[in-house]
Scaffold this motif. Structure first.
Motif, short mmCIF file in Angstrom:
data_model
loop_
_atom_site.label_atom_id
_atom_site.label_comp_id
_atom_site.label_asym_id
_atom_site.label_seq_id
_atom_site.Cartn_x
_atom_site.Cartn_y
_atom_site.Cartn_z
N GLU A 16 -1.62 19.90 84.49
CA GLU A 16 -2.11 19.01 83.79
C GLU A 16 -1.21 18.36 82.82
N SER A 17 -0.19 19.14 81.93
CA SER A 17 0.62 18.82 81.09
C SER A 17 1.77 18.03 81.71
N VAL A 18 1.96 18.06 82.66
CA VAL A 18 3.06 17.24 83.50
C VAL A 18 2.95 16.22 84.41
N ALA A 19 1.50 15.91 84.00
CA ALA A 19 0.78 14.45 84.65
C ALA A 19 0.49 14.90 86.09
N GLY A 20 -0.06 15.98 86.32
CA GLY A 20 -0.39 16.36 87.90
C GLY A 20 -1.81 16.20 88.13
N VAL A 21 -2.56 16.20 86.96
CA VAL A 21 -4.10 15.94 87.25
C VAL A 21 -4.69 14.83 86.56
N ASP A 22 -5.52 14.00 87.31
CA ASP A 22 -6.39 13.04 86.60
C ASP A 22 -7.70 13.31 86.45
N PHE A 23 -7.97 13.56 85.07
CA PHE A 23 -9.32 14.14 85.13
C PHE A 23 -10.44 13.06 84.98
N LYS A 24 -10.00 11.89 85.34
CA LYS A 24 -11.12 10.78 85.46
C LYS A 24 -11.28 10.20 86.71
N LYS A 25 -10.42 10.82 87.62
CA LYS A 25 -10.67 10.23 89.06
C LYS A 25 -12.07 10.93 89.72
N GLY A 26 -12.26 10.75 90.72
CA GLY A 26 -13.35 11.15 91.54
C GLY A 26 -13.16 12.55 92.13
N CYS A 27 -14.09 13.03 92.89
CA CYS A 27 -13.98 14.60 93.47
C CYS A 27 -12.90 14.72 94.36
N TYR A 28 -12.56 15.81 94.38
CA TYR A 28 -11.41 16.37 95.31
C TYR A 28 -11.56 17.90 95.54
N PRO A 29 -11.16 18.61 96.56
CA PRO A 29 -11.60 19.89 96.58
C PRO A 29 -11.09 20.86 95.50
N GLY A 30 -11.68 21.62 94.76
CA GLY A 30 -11.78 22.39 93.67
C GLY A 30 -11.76 21.75 92.31
N GLN A 31 -12.36 20.36 92.51
CA GLN A 31 -12.22 19.62 91.21
C GLN A 31 -13.02 20.42 90.19
N GLU A 32 -14.35 20.72 90.45
CA GLU A 32 -15.03 21.39 89.34
C GLU A 32 -14.48 22.39 88.61
N ILE A 33 -13.69 23.16 89.53
CA ILE A 33 -13.45 24.23 88.71
C ILE A 33 -12.01 23.95 87.73
N VAL A 34 -11.39 23.12 88.55
CA VAL A 34 -10.12 22.39 87.48
C VAL A 34 -10.93 22.02 86.12
N ALA A 35 -11.76 21.07 86.30
CA ALA A 35 -12.57 20.54 85.26
C ALA A 35 -13.05 21.48 84.17
N ARG A 36 -13.79 22.51 84.93
CA ARG A 36 -14.44 23.67 84.00
C ARG A 36 -13.09 24.31 83.12
N SER A 37 -12.15 24.85 83.84
CA SER A 37 -10.92 25.28 83.37
C SER A 37 -10.45 24.39 82.01
N GLN A 38 -10.34 23.25 82.15
CA GLN A 38 -9.99 22.28 81.11
C GLN A 38 -10.78 22.28 79.80
N TYR A 39 -12.05 21.86 80.17
CA TYR A 39 -13.18 21.51 78.85
C TYR A 39 -13.86 22.73 78.49
N ARG A 40 -13.79 23.80 79.00
CA ARG A 40 -14.30 25.13 78.35
C ARG A 40 -13.23 25.91 77.82
N GLY A 41 -12.10 25.65 77.94
CA GLY A 41 -11.01 26.20 77.40
C GLY A 41 -10.99 27.78 77.97
N VAL A 42 -10.90 27.92 79.01
CA VAL A 42 -10.75 29.35 79.71
C VAL A 42 -9.28 29.52 79.93
N ILE A 43 -8.46 28.81 79.70
CA ILE A 43 -7.03 29.03 80.19
C ILE A 43 -6.28 30.13 79.46
N LYS A 44 -6.03 31.11 80.09
CA LYS A 44 -5.66 32.47 79.49
C LYS A 44 -4.15 32.85 80.12
N ARG A 45 -3.79 31.76 81.16
CA ARG A 45 -2.23 31.89 81.76
C ARG A 45 -1.34 30.67 81.38
#
Length: 325
Positions: free
Chosen positions: A209-238
């Motif tokens: 997401e920090s090298v412009a590989g993820v657009d959090f405003k676009k529509g759904c794609y496979p795994g999108q809910e997991i990716v969004a949850r990881s970002q907004y809930r601050g559960v990035i530990k790696r």
């Protein structure tokens, strides 16, 4: 290994890179529903032009339903001519190209889309030079050129272009020494998924997401809910880090992608793994690496490559900040 002057333009064969074409009237909407980044509105590019900037080039991820990356790719729009339908080119690791093309084809259904693994029919090379020389590069008719972000290394700013050429039977006189390209790719801290690292990372674990590989405003794609949850809930530990070690310290330890890392205080549990690696073209005893690593492992103690008896990795600064959503 050939030693090139640091400011000399180099174009080398990249046999580790492959190419997928996704073409047809519905290609844009099809890919929009599959990839982590938006592809809508990408400018069309025709030789001798090179696709460059965010208007023409995007970094994209392709995830499984659990949000783990099956592939990463650089994508651009390269129709065969001005009247032809959309044709997207995805530059990705060759060892996963066939399986990714097959998987994408499974979801075409009734869409007017054709997915083609062109990795055998087209050859990929990499052109790199100091930034002031990039204007001299000309893409030949029938070729595809896609410019990647610049990289700062050894006090120079380097420009990089991926070039795809149809294997029409003519011989290529390009160098097979890609160490300069490979090292710049590592130092960019922009990851590339290979077979050994498929389904190992949620995008944020390798800074996607920090090298412009993820657009959090676009529509759904496979795994999108997991990716969004990881970002907004601050559960990035790696996170992806840059690191280096000496060739002398390696012994028989592998530096290949997928090689595990271990913290000295937790020998039984891997602390991360190698994403990409390359020898340094300017320091003969140095290996530079992209590694994915637990953040708490960076707080103290030593991180080793391969095992707790393996060489110690020295962590280096990243060339970009983490974005905050």
């Amino acid at each position: 290994m050939i030693n090139h002057p640091q400011n000399t333009p180099i174009q080398a064969n990249l046999p580790q890179w492959g190419l997928i074409f996704v073409e047809g009237a519905d290609a844009a909407s099809f890919l929009q529903n599959q990839l982590s980044n938006s592809v809508l509105g990408l400018n069309r590019t025709f030789a001798p032009q090179t696709a460059q900037t965010h208007n023409s080039v995007r970094l994209v991820g392709y995830c499984n339903p659990k949000g783990r990356l099956l592939a990463s790719a650089w994508i651009g729009q390269f129709p065969e001519d001005v009247n032809a339908p959309d044709r997207f080119a995805l530059f990705l690791s060759k060892d996963i190209a066939a399986s990714i093309a097959k998987r994408l084809s499974m979801f075409v259904l009734r869409s007017k889309v054709k997915v083609i693994d062109a990795s055998s029919a087209w050859s990929i090379s990499g052109y790199c030079c100091i930034e002031s020389d990039i204007a001299d590069l000309k893409i030949e008719v029938g070729q595809i050129g896609l410019r990647l972000p610049n990289v700062l290394a050894n006090n120079y700013t380097y420009s990089r272009v991926l070039i795809a050429r149809n294997n029409d039977g003519s011989e290529s006189n390009l160098s097979d020494d890609s160490i300069q390209w490979d090292h710049l790719e590592v130092m960019s801290a922009i990851p590339r998924i290979v077979l050994a690292t498929q389904e190992q990372f949620v995008p944020q674990m390798i800074n996607f997401e920090s090298v412009a590989g993820v657009d959090f405003k676009k529509g759904c794609y496979p795994g999108q809910e997991i990716v969004a949850r990881s970002q907004y809930r601050g559960v990035i530990k790696r996170r992806l880090q840059l690191a280096h070690t000496s060739i002398d310290s390696l012994g028989s330890v592998s530096i290949a992608p997928g090689t595990e890392l271990f913290h000295e205080n937790d020998p039984a549990q891997p602390a991360g793994m190698v994403v990409l690696s390359s020898p340094s073209p300017t320091e003969p005893n140095r290996i530079d690496l992209q590694v994915e690593c637990k953040l708490d492992a960076l707080e103290g103690g030593e991180i080793h490559l391969g095992s707790v008896q393996g060489p110690v990795l020295k962590i280096d600064p990243l060339p970009y900040p983490f974005i905050e959503i």
